[in-house]
Design a protein around this motif. Structure first.
Motif, short mmCIF file in Angstrom:
data_model
loop_
_atom_site.label_atom_id
_atom_site.label_comp_id
_atom_site.label_asym_id
_atom_site.label_seq_id
_atom_site.Cartn_x
_atom_site.Cartn_y
_atom_site.Cartn_z
N UNK A 1 0.83 -1.21 0.00
CA UNK A 1 0.00 0.00 0.00
C UNK A 1 0.86 1.26 0.00
N UNK A 2 1.95 1.26 0.76
CA UNK A 2 2.83 2.44 0.78
C UNK A 2 3.50 2.64 -0.58
N UNK A 3 3.85 1.55 -1.23
CA UNK A 3 4.45 1.66 -2.57
C UNK A 3 3.43 2.13 -3.61
N UNK A 4 2.15 1.84 -3.38
CA UNK A 4 1.11 2.28 -4.33
C UNK A 4 1.13 3.81 -4.50
N UNK A 5 1.42 4.52 -3.43
CA UNK A 5 1.44 5.97 -3.52
C UNK A 5 2.54 6.44 -4.47
N UNK A 6 3.66 5.73 -4.48
CA UNK A 6 4.75 6.09 -5.39
C UNK A 6 4.44 5.68 -6.83
N UNK A 7 3.66 4.62 -6.99
CA UNK A 7 3.18 4.27 -8.32
C UNK A 7 2.35 5.41 -8.90
N UNK A 8 1.49 5.98 -8.07
CA UNK A 8 0.65 7.10 -8.53
C UNK A 8 1.50 8.32 -8.86
N UNK A 9 2.51 8.60 -8.03
CA UNK A 9 3.41 9.73 -8.33
C UNK A 9 4.13 9.49 -9.65
N UNK B 1 8.72 2.20 -11.16
CA UNK B 1 9.36 2.50 -9.89
C UNK B 1 10.35 1.37 -9.61
N UNK B 2 11.45 1.71 -8.94
CA UNK B 2 12.42 0.69 -8.52
C UNK B 2 12.19 0.39 -7.05
N UNK B 3 12.12 -0.89 -6.70
CA UNK B 3 11.84 -1.29 -5.33
C UNK B 3 12.93 -2.22 -4.82
N UNK B 4 12.85 -2.52 -3.52
CA UNK B 4 13.76 -3.47 -2.88
C UNK B 4 13.00 -4.72 -2.47
N UNK B 5 13.61 -5.87 -2.70
CA UNK B 5 12.96 -7.14 -2.37
C UNK B 5 13.46 -7.64 -1.02
N UNK B 6 13.37 -6.78 0.00
CA UNK B 6 13.86 -7.15 1.32
C UNK B 6 12.82 -7.96 2.10
N UNK B 7 13.30 -8.67 3.08
CA UNK B 7 12.48 -9.50 3.94
C UNK B 7 13.40 -10.37 4.77
N UNK B 8 12.84 -11.11 5.70
CA UNK B 8 13.66 -11.96 6.58
C UNK B 8 13.07 -13.35 6.63
N UNK B 9 13.93 -14.31 6.99
CA UNK B 9 13.47 -15.69 7.11
C UNK B 9 14.34 -16.62 6.30
N UNK B 10 14.04 -17.90 6.41
CA UNK B 10 14.79 -18.88 5.63
C UNK B 10 14.44 -18.71 4.15
N UNK B 11 15.29 -19.23 3.26
CA UNK B 11 15.08 -18.97 1.82
C UNK B 11 13.70 -19.35 1.30
#
Length: 317
Positions: free
Chosen positions: A131-139, A148-158
């Motif tokens: 949802x937060x990224x949606x605002x940048x899509x609109x911009x 838009x360029x994003x980051x695929x961050x997250x945590x946990x096992x592969x």
């Protein structure tokens, strides 16, 4: 009363004057190459000027004009942190689009950072990040960008991380498709710099609006953001192999640079091999200059990177 466009132009001149101390010791840029086979499409990533922006020497609204007037680059890539206060101001984006159109400047993409983990383990956190990224899509849509360029961050096992990213990036790609805005994943450290892992996720999502923005330099697997700038990374993905794997999904390329030798060659990255991969892939999008060094000024680094790309491209097979 002066029009807003006049004000922007006058403000741009003021911003240029503030950057002149950075520019006075530079030689003129090499002339642009002229034939279709030897002319790469070059854009300028705003992060190349982040120190000037953070100091207040350059206003973010004037960045596109500086790119064109000072560096001869008429395609620009924005960074979201410099426009956070304007995110929900539709008039700001519409006016910037009008002004860049008037100057013949192409708005390419917005780089989006720190808006939540798209690979968060909890569904609610992933949804909030989307949802937060949606605002940048609109911009980006209002600005006339393609992505838009994003980051695929997250945590946990592969396996857990893979499933979370398939879901988060999949949701965001659907949102992008509705606005005709592509979602591009950059190698930015940790698992995101494992090109095989990331491209496997993109293949699983299988949405034409989800692609990559491979960066020449961010291949450190054990450091967030992935920079190999200082040579301290102890576990790095091979940059040529990683680029080769990400290029089939690429809708942009980030030409990172750190430093240059007396001959103008980049001293820390295999630039000729990297550009050869780009050319061999048939990629015809923008190659974005992203100077991140410390020894040269930002202006010098931008000019050196531009000259190196143009000179090297003309020698490629």
């Amino acid at each position: 009363m002066a029009s807003r466009r006049t004000f922007i132009k006058q403000s741009s001149i003021g911003a240029l004057a503030l950057t002149l101390p950075l520019l006075t010791d530079l030689k003129a840029a090499a002339p642009a190459l002229t034939t279709a086979n030897t002319s790469p499409k070059i854009s300028l990533a705003q992060w190349s000027l982040h120190r000037a922006l953070q100091r207040g020497d350059l206003k973010a609204v004037n960045f596109p004009m500086v790119a064109k007037k000072e560096f001869g680059i008429s395609a620009v890539e924005y960074v979201n942190e410099f426009y956070a206060d304007e995110l929900h101001n539709a008039s700001f984006w519409d006016n910037l689009k009008r002004d860049t159109d008037a100057e013949g400047i192409q708005n390419v993409l917005i780089m989006v950072d720190k808006e939540g983990e798209l690979g968060a383990a909890k569904t609610l956190e992933r949804t909030r990040a989307v949802d937060r990224h949606r605002s940048w899509i609109e911009a980006a849509r209002r600005l006339g960008c393609a992505a838009i360029r994003v980051n695929a961050f997250g945590k946990g096992d592969p396996n857990t991380l893979r499933e979370a990213l398939i879901d988060g990036l999949g949701m965001l790609a659907e949102a992008g498709s509705e606005a005709d805005i592509s979602i591009l994943v950059e190698n930015h450290g940790l698992h995101t710099s494992d090109a095989g892992f990331i491209t496997g996720i993109l293949s699983a999502v299988n949405n034409p609006y989800l692609g990559t923005l491979p960066d020449f330099g961010n291949w450190c697997l054990n450091k967030e953001w992935g920079s190999t700038k200082d040579g301290s990374c102890t576990n790095s993905y091979d940059p040529v192999k990683g680029l080769e794997e990400m290029l089939p999904f690429a809708k942009g390329v980030s030409a990172k640079s750190y430093d240059f030798g007396p001959d103008g060659a980049e001293t820390r990255l295999p630039y000729k091999a990297l550009l050869q991969e780009v050319k061999d892939s048939g990629f015809n999008g923008y190659i974005g200059i992203e100077y991140e060094g410390d020894r040269l000024s930002e202006a010098q680094g931008i000019r050196a990177t531009k000259a190196l790309i143009e000179k090297t491209w003309a020698t490629l097979d």
